[in-house]
Design a protein around this motif. Structure first.
Motif, PDB file in Angstrom:
ATOM      1  N   UNK A 387      88.275  68.339 -18.511  1.00  0.00           N
ATOM      2  CA  UNK A 387      88.539  67.074 -19.199  1.00  0.00           C
ATOM      3  C   UNK A 387      87.503  66.017 -18.834  1.00  0.00           C
ATOM      4  N   UNK A 388      87.054  66.012 -17.571  1.00  0.00           N
ATOM      5  CA  UNK A 388      86.035  65.036 -17.156  1.00  0.00           C
ATOM      6  C   UNK A 388      84.718  65.293 -17.888  1.00  0.00           C
ATOM      7  N   UNK A 389      84.362  66.577 -18.028  1.00  0.00           N
ATOM      8  CA  UNK A 389      83.122  66.915 -18.738  1.00  0.00           C
ATOM      9  C   UNK A 389      83.198  66.408 -20.179  1.00  0.00           C
ATOM     10  N   UNK A 390      84.327  66.628 -20.830  1.00  0.00           N
ATOM     11  CA  UNK A 390      84.500  66.160 -22.207  1.00  0.00           C
ATOM     12  C   UNK A 390      84.386  64.639 -22.267  1.00  0.00           C
ATOM     13  N   UNK A 391      85.006  63.971 -21.286  1.00  0.00           N
ATOM     14  CA  UNK A 391      84.996  62.506 -21.258  1.00  0.00           C
ATOM     15  C   UNK A 391      83.578  61.963 -21.076  1.00  0.00           C
ATOM     16  N   UNK A 392      82.824  62.568 -20.184  1.00  0.00           N
ATOM     17  CA  UNK A 392      81.440  62.128 -19.948  1.00  0.00           C
ATOM     18  C   UNK A 392      80.581  62.375 -21.190  1.00  0.00           C
ATOM     19  N   UNK A 393      80.808  63.523 -21.835  1.00  0.00           N
ATOM     20  CA  UNK A 393      80.069  63.805 -23.072  1.00  0.00           C
ATOM     21  C   UNK A 393      80.395  62.763 -24.143  1.00  0.00           C
ATOM     22  N   UNK A 394      81.663  62.341 -24.218  1.00  0.00           N
ATOM     23  CA  UNK A 394      82.052  61.342 -25.217  1.00  0.00           C
ATOM     24  C   UNK A 394      81.371  60.008 -24.928  1.00  0.00           C
ATOM     25  N   UNK A 395      81.317  59.625 -23.654  1.00  0.00           N
ATOM     26  CA  UNK A 395      80.639  58.370 -23.289  1.00  0.00           C
ATOM     27  C   UNK A 395      79.145  58.475 -23.612  1.00  0.00           C
ATOM     28  N   UNK A 396      78.562  59.626 -23.263  1.00  0.00           N
ATOM     29  CA  UNK A 396      77.145  59.847 -23.592  1.00  0.00           C
ATOM     30  C   UNK A 396      76.906  59.810 -25.085  1.00  0.00           C
ATOM     31  N   UNK A 397      77.827  60.365 -25.850  1.00  0.00           N
ATOM     32  CA  UNK A 397      77.733  60.359 -27.312  1.00  0.00           C
ATOM     33  C   UNK A 397      77.691  58.921 -27.831  1.00  0.00           C
ATOM     34  N   UNK A 398      78.529  58.051 -27.258  1.00  0.00           N
ATOM     35  CA  UNK A 398      78.531  56.642 -27.688  1.00  0.00           C
ATOM     36  C   UNK A 398      77.201  55.966 -27.335  1.00  0.00           C
ATOM     37  N   UNK A 399      76.732  56.193 -26.118  1.00  0.00           N
ATOM     38  CA  UNK A 399      75.491  55.545 -25.678  1.00  0.00           C
ATOM     39  C   UNK A 399      74.321  55.970 -26.563  1.00  0.00           C
ATOM     40  N   UNK A 400      74.258  57.258 -26.857  1.00  0.00           N
ATOM     41  CA  UNK A 400      73.187  57.756 -27.736  1.00  0.00           C
ATOM     42  C   UNK A 400      73.307  57.125 -29.123  1.00  0.00           C
ATOM     43  N   UNK A 401      74.542  57.013 -29.605  1.00  0.00           N
ATOM     44  CA  UNK A 401      74.782  56.455 -30.940  1.00  0.00           C
ATOM     45  C   UNK A 401      74.322  55.021 -31.059  1.00  0.00           C
ATOM     46  N   UNK A 402      74.387  54.245 -29.975  1.00  0.00           N
ATOM     47  CA  UNK A 402      73.972  52.827 -30.059  1.00  0.00           C
ATOM     48  C   UNK A 402      72.481  52.685 -30.343  1.00  0.00           C
ATOM     49  N   UNK A 403      71.717  53.725 -30.033  1.00  0.00           N
ATOM     50  CA  UNK A 403      70.272  53.667 -30.277  1.00  0.00           C
ATOM     51  C   UNK A 403      69.901  54.228 -31.655  1.00  0.00           C
ATOM     52  N   UNK A 404      70.913  54.667 -32.419  1.00  0.00           N
ATOM     53  CA  UNK A 404      70.613  55.258 -33.740  1.00  0.00           C
ATOM     54  C   UNK A 404      71.359  54.468 -34.810  1.00  0.00           C
ATOM     55  N   UNK A 405      70.882  53.265 -35.148  1.00  0.00           N
ATOM     56  CA  UNK A 405      71.573  52.464 -36.183  1.00  0.00           C
ATOM     57  C   UNK A 405      71.282  53.001 -37.585  1.00  0.00           C
ATOM     58  N   UNK A 406      72.253  53.667 -38.176  1.00  0.00           N
ATOM     59  CA  UNK A 406      72.077  54.209 -39.526  1.00  0.00           C
ATOM     60  C   UNK A 406      72.434  53.147 -40.561  1.00  0.00           C
ATOM     61  N   UNK A 407      71.769  53.205 -41.695  1.00  0.00           N
ATOM     62  CA  UNK A 407      71.999  52.206 -42.739  1.00  0.00           C
ATOM     63  C   UNK A 407      73.427  52.238 -43.273  1.00  0.00           C
ATOM     64  N   UNK A 408      74.009  53.442 -43.296  1.00  0.00           N
ATOM     65  CA  UNK A 408      75.364  53.527 -43.856  1.00  0.00           C
ATOM     66  C   UNK A 408      76.414  52.904 -42.919  1.00  0.00           C
ATOM     67  N   UNK A 409      76.007  52.582 -41.653  1.00  0.00           N
ATOM     68  CA  UNK A 409      76.957  51.968 -40.710  1.00  0.00           C
ATOM     69  C   UNK A 409      76.825  50.446 -40.696  1.00  0.00           C
ATOM     70  N   UNK A 410      75.752  49.933 -41.300  1.00  0.00           N
ATOM     71  CA  UNK A 410      75.552  48.481 -41.249  1.00  0.00           C
ATOM     72  C   UNK A 410      76.635  47.711 -41.992  1.00  0.00           C
ATOM     73  N   UNK A 411      77.076  48.177 -43.160  1.00  0.00           N
ATOM     74  CA  UNK A 411      78.184  47.435 -43.810  1.00  0.00           C
ATOM     75  C   UNK A 411      79.445  47.378 -42.941  1.00  0.00           C
ATOM     76  N   UNK A 412      79.569  48.322 -42.000  1.00  0.00           N
ATOM     77  CA  UNK A 412      80.730  48.323 -41.105  1.00  0.00           C
ATOM     78  C   UNK A 412      80.480  47.467 -39.861  1.00  0.00           C
ATOM     79  N   UNK A 413      79.316  46.814 -39.790  1.00  0.00           N
ATOM     80  CA  UNK A 413      79.059  45.865 -38.720  1.00  0.00           C
ATOM     81  C   UNK A 413      78.186  46.375 -37.612  1.00  0.00           C
TER      82      UNK A 413
END
Length: 1118
Positions: A387-413
């Motif tokens: 469960x900890x491995x999954x949790x760390x991967x989820x946090x890493x997934x969010x951090x990586x996502x913050x550096x990839x601003x896609x155009x389709x997400x901009x209308x969502x803020x």
């Protein structure tokens, strides 16, 4: 190594000491003379039970020879000249050759000569020998389940260290263990008696003044064999760090943190996280301090608090903390089920309806959690790692996502890291009546997982090291992650967004005020409500992340890991609580199963509680109460550190030094404040529950002694107040009767104790003096055993008194010792209380003299004296069996039970009356009289004692009648004068009687009876020659001379006359309190004084003969 025996070649003898059991050990005499020593095979040694307990171990003296440089030659010579042992014993120089003998070796012997040993068998430690049983060997035997409990001299280390062998033990950790556990053997050093007493005398059976918790005794010690095979113990990472991180990283991280940033802004969000961290960090430091102040067993927060503050606080917190963890399982599982139902709803695959789907999924989940928990801690730990491995991967997934601003997400803020968004979101924007404290209350439960590791302290390999490292590092890591995600999400996502791609701004505007506007999006329509942005969308992290399903997996991981940790914690805490038997009704849950002592019954109970709350599915009300239960535990952990530091107990020595008592106190106060911030009514309810459980446990008084800081602080306060009191002069307004009662064994004269306790309870000091007059050795043994036994007896019988035994040649010496040395500072006795010596005419005349001299000694030391007489007697020791002394019952309970058995144990009439008289003062006294015959002014003690009696609940209905001496021609004047005096003293009375006929001659028959009573003690010197009479008076000073009798005739008649008046006026009184006549020392013989007391007090209700020390104890000044 071969040691050399110093000394000449002449034959010398030394004393050989052996540890043997109480069972007979048949030793080969040739071996004692230097021939074959007993040896035991290794298999026999390994198959034996544990060694002797303290009460079984003895030292035996054997004579052996020495004097040669080489052990072999010594043995050979000793074998040839064994017959010389008797002669050579006179030449012994008091030196020792120490052998360690396994007491269970029986009478097996081998042919090993020279006092050597076979491998694994008996080890002879001659001064010149080199045979040794080293510590490694001993521990290797321990791994094969053989534990030596009495190992003080098993190797030649003592010889090499000190130059000679000794029975004294060197410092060693195994002497300080509580029980024979898998961590090592419990060894017992020789008692002081065994080192100090003469060799031909049997040492004390119990030589341990400071008994330790869990000391193995008797059969329990001999049969306990620990087995470490298969036991799972965790290190600090797997056992503490992982669990704490998983519990702290809850659902809040994924679905509420973004909303908190939207409401409070980045700046205040960091403050919210920092405030929560301050509370948890202080608690973590306090937990670390307690956890490193000695060995920590299972029970987590309950164990830490109970061993520090005592069973009252520990029992209260243990129960609500276990319950909170059980309900927390339901909370986390419902959180998991709600997320699953949301996913099902999105895909249009509902089973029944939303509420029932949550119940179904929650039930299935909690059953799976039960299965994992019952499978064992090892499986649970593996599940946590996954469960900890999954949790760390989820946090890493969010951090990586913050550096990839896609155009389709901009209308969502979501626009990626932008300074404009950071600036706009830095300040607060509270909406919908939210405030800083309401936002803090929502976030704080996310930080309450810091005890997840401590809760399984019994399953940690080294709790003292693991708990501080794991807990504090988990707080640091999770805090940084929380702050990092709060800053990241606040820098990437705007507060409001429509989600509509058509809101893109085509033409550049010059009056943009919002970050979205500056980034070419117009979300101004969101004033009426939008679905996206930090304020509106709880799934912001999923939207920002690079792979949204991984965030859902992270939510599942966070909820399930917290649920699993709580599912394991609750039974472990509850099991520890039940083992201590704080709540006897829960004792069945103390049983453990398997190698890890798993609380299977506790698991089932936790499952049922969790299932019940899942089926209710209304957790919004219960959630604040659970948070407050956790906070109450944190508050008490912090307070424990403050309290222990304040008590300055020498036992408070935490290995963890980074704590401060005042910071811990601040932490405790902060926890209490946060409880009200989260929910004021839940905080009040928590306080009421904790207080109720505290009162219950205090009332039940569990029979445990953990050396809590409450005891230490009580001692410190008593010491400080005693010293402060010693610097204050005595004042008459603060006079209290502080009584030294010569009771002997306290339970042998219960009526004496009850009478004195009636006027000293909560008012003055009461010390039960017991003079042991046996041989000194026997008396010391009895004194040590009686001290604990009788003090406990007094406590169990609710007597607020102390027990003080002394050894003396006779009662007089013992009384002098007690009067001079009993008490402390101002808390010293000032009044001696004795029972009347009823059998003085039949007793040894020396005992009568001792008794009277004790009264004289009391007056010499400026004590007041009270002599109490019941016509039936006071001493019931001849009616008691040993069983009455051992149990906590009052003697009367047992005796009355015996009396009801019928013909098997009949009581004669006198004994039955004695029992009835003994119990009469334990009952409420009805509307009756306490008659005070205040004939002589002794400073007021004669009047103060009855006043104190009537101030007590059992005696409050009694009225005081005062009798004084006077003359017939001035009775009214004397009565008015006494009434004025009593009113000035503010003492209520019902009547005052002036005795005008006090000086009348007594009746002839009473004078005749007195003369017959003293006849055996008279000298009759007028009928003997002068020389013979003088010799008799010198050898028997107690004899009453004719001259003495004539000289004190008036005083004698007064005692007889007073008895007549007492029978006339006070025969129906509950108690008579009367001035004690004083005999001049050296002028009145002991038998005549005794006869006065007899004549004065015979055939009357219970009577107190009182004489103060003639210093005022009453005053009418303010």
């Amino acid at each position: 190594m071969e040691g050399k025996q110093p000394g000449s070649a002449e034959q010398k003898t030394v004393t050989e000491l052996k540890v043997v059991s109480e069972e007979p050990y048949l030793e080969d005499k040739d071996a004692a003379a230097g021939g074959a020593e007993p040896a035991v095979a290794v298999d026999d040694v390994l198959s034996r039970p544990l060694g002797p307990t303290p009460s079984q171990s003895r030292f035996q003296v054997d004579l052996v020879t020495e004097g040669f440089d080489r052990p072999a030659e010594a043995a050979e010579k000793a074998g040839r000249e064994g017959s010389m042992l008797g002669k050579s014993s006179e030449e012994a120089k008091g030196r020792f050759r120490v052998n360690f003998v396994d007491p269970s070796a029986g009478d097996e012997t081998s042919g090993e000569s020279g006092g050597g040993s076979s491998e694994g068998g008996n080890v002879s430690l001659q001064n010149g020998g080199d045979a040794m049983l080293n510590e490694g060997t001993l521990h290797s035997w321990g791994r094969h389940h053989h534990h030596y409990y009495y190992d003080t001299h098993t190797n030649t280390y003592y010889l090499r260290t000190f130059g000679h062998n000794t029975m004294d033990a060197v410092p060693r950790i195994d002497h300080y263990r509580h029980t024979a556990a898998d961590l090592g053997e419990k060894l017992i050093r020789p008692s002081l008696a065994e080192l100090h007493d003469e060799l031909d005398k049997e040492p004390f059976e119990e030589g341990y003044a400071n008994r330790e918790e869990g000391m193995p005794t008797g059969e329990a010690a001999a049969t306990y064999i620990p087995d470490s095979k298969g036991i799972v113990k965790f290190g600090w990472i797997k056992g503490v760090l992982v669990r704490c991180m998983l519990n702290i990283w809850g659902v809040m991280l994924f679905i509420r943190l973004s909303w908190i940033v939207g409401q409070a802004g980045i700046g205040l969000s960091v403050v919210v996280i920092a405030m929560a961290t301050v509370v948890t960090t202080i608690t973590g430091l306090s937990t670390s301090a307690i956890a490193t102040n000695g060995f920590v067993r299972g029970g987590g927060a309950y164990y830490l608090i109970s061993r520090s503050l005592g069973p009252e606080f520990g029992g209260a917190i243990g129960l609500i903390f276990a319950f909170a963890n059980a309900v927390a399982v339901a909370m986390y599982v419902v959180g998991f089920a709600e997320t699953v139902v949301e996913l099902l709803k999105e895909n249009g695959t509902m089973m029944v309806d939303e509420m029932n789907d949550i119940r179904i999924i929650g039930t299935i989940t909690v059953v799976l959690l039960l299965g994992i928990s019952i499978a064992g801690m090892e499986w649970e730990a593996k599940a946590q790692i996954v469960l900890l491995v999954i949790l760390i991967l989820a946090i890493g997934d969010f951090v990586i996502g913050t550096f990839i601003p896609l155009d389709n997400k901009k209308p969502k803020g979501f626009f990626g890291y932008k300074a404009e968004i950071f600036t706009e979101n830095f300040g607060p924007d509270f909406r919908n009546e939210e405030t800083f404290f309401s936002v803090f209350a929502i976030f704080f439960p996310a930080a309450t997982g810091i005890l997840a590791g401590a809760n399984i302290s019994g399953d940690l390999a080294d709790p003292q090291s693991a708990i501080p490292k794991g807990t504090l590092l988990a707080i640091l890591i999770t805090t940084l992650v929380y702050i990092g995600i709060a800053v990241s999400v606040g820098s990437c996502v705007v507060r409001d967004a429509t989600g509509n791609i058509n809101n893109t701004i085509i033409t550049e505007l010059t009056n943009c005020t919002t970050a979205a506007c500056k980034l070419n999006y117009d979300f101004s329509s969101c004033q009426t409500g939008c679905q996206y942005g930090l304020m509106n969308n709880f799934q912001v992290m999923s939207m920002v992340s690079g792979f949204a399903p991984l965030i859902s997996a992270g939510i599942f991981s966070a909820t399930l890991s917290s649920a699993l940790a709580s599912f394991v914690s609750a039974p472990k805490i509850f099991q520890a609580l039940c083992k201590d038997n704080i709540y006897p009704g829960f004792l069945m849950f103390a049983k453990g199963y398997g190698k890890n002592n798993e609380p299977l019954r506790g698991y089932l109970l936790t499952f049922l509680i969790a299932l019940g709350f899942i089926l209710i599915a209304e957790l919004n009300i219960i959630a604040p109460i659970i948070s407050n239960f956790f906070l109450a535990s944190y508050a008490l952990i912090n307070f424990s550190v403050f309290h222990a530091s304040l008590a300055k107990s020498p036992g408070w020595r935490p290995a963890f030094k980074y704590y401060n008592m005042w910071i811990s106190l601040v932490g405790a106060i902060l926890c209490c404040i946060v409880m009200f911030v989260i929910n004021w009514w839940a905080a009040l309810l928590t306080y009421v529950i904790v207080l109720g459980l505290y009162i219950y446990v205090t009332y039940k008084k569990p029979d445990v002694n953990w050396g809590s800081s409450t005891q230490a602080l009580t001692y410190l306060n008593a010491l400080q107040h005693s010293i402060r009191l010693s610097g204050v002069e005595d004042h008459v307004k603060n006079f209290r009767p502080q009584c030294l009662i010569m009771t002997g064994a306290p339970n042998s004269r219960p009526a004496l104790l009850h009478l004195v306790h009636a006027f000293t309870k909560n008012v003055g000091l009461m010390i039960c003096g017991h003079v042991h007059m046996d041989s000194q050795r026997q008396a010391v043994k009895e004194r040590l055993s009686d001290l604990a036994k009788y003090q406990q007896w007094l406590i169990k019988n609710k007597m607020k008194a102390f027990y003080a035994p002394v050894h003396a040649e006779d009662l007089r010496d013992g009384g002098q010792y007690l009067m001079q040395a009993a008490g402390l500072g101002r808390m010293r006795p000032n009044t001696l209380v004795l029972g009347f010596k009823r059998n003085w005419r039949q007793a040894d005349i020396r005992d009568v003299e001792t008794y009277i001299n004790l009264l004289h000694d009391a007056f010499d030391i400026q004590y007041g004296v009270v002599v109490i007489r019941l016509k039936e007697g006071l001493d019931i020791s001849h009616l008691q069996g040993q069983e009455d002394e051992e149990d906590g019952k009052t003697p009367m309970q047992s005796l009355l039970k015996k009396g009801s058995k019928g013909p098997s144990s009949p009581l004669n009439l006198a004994d039955q009356r004695l029992l009835d008289a003994t119990t009469q003062f334990q009952k409420k006294q009805g509307k009756s009289n306490i008659d005070v015959w205040w004939l002589f002014d002794d400073g007021g003690l004669t009047l103060l004692i009855p006043y104190l009696l009537t101030s007590k609940k059992k005696w409050k209905d009694c009225k005081i009648r005062v009798f004084i001496g006077g003359k017939i021609n001035r009775i009214d004047r004397d009565r008015r004068a006494m009434a004025t005096l009593l009113s000035k003293f503010r003492i209520d009375f019902s009547d005052i009687m002036v005795l005008g006929d006090i000086n009348m001659k007594p009746k002839i028959e009473n004078i005749t009876a007195f003369e017959e009573m003293i006849e055996p003690f008279r000298l009759h010197e007028d009928d003997k020659e002068q020389e013979i009479a003088d010799k008799m008076k010198e050898s028997e000073p107690w004899r009453i001379t004719d001259n003495e009798l004539e000289l004190h005739k008036t005083k004698t008649y007064r005692q007889i006359r007073l008895n007549e008046l007492l029978k006339e006026h006070s025969s129906t009184a509950n108690i008579i309190v009367m001035s004690l006549p004083v005999a001049r020392k050296g002028a009145v013989s002991s038998t005549l004084y005794m006869a006065w007391l007899e004549a004065l007090s015979k055939d009357l209700p219970p009577i107190f003969l009182v004489r103060g020390n003639h210093q005022s104890v009453l005053t009418f000044y303010s």
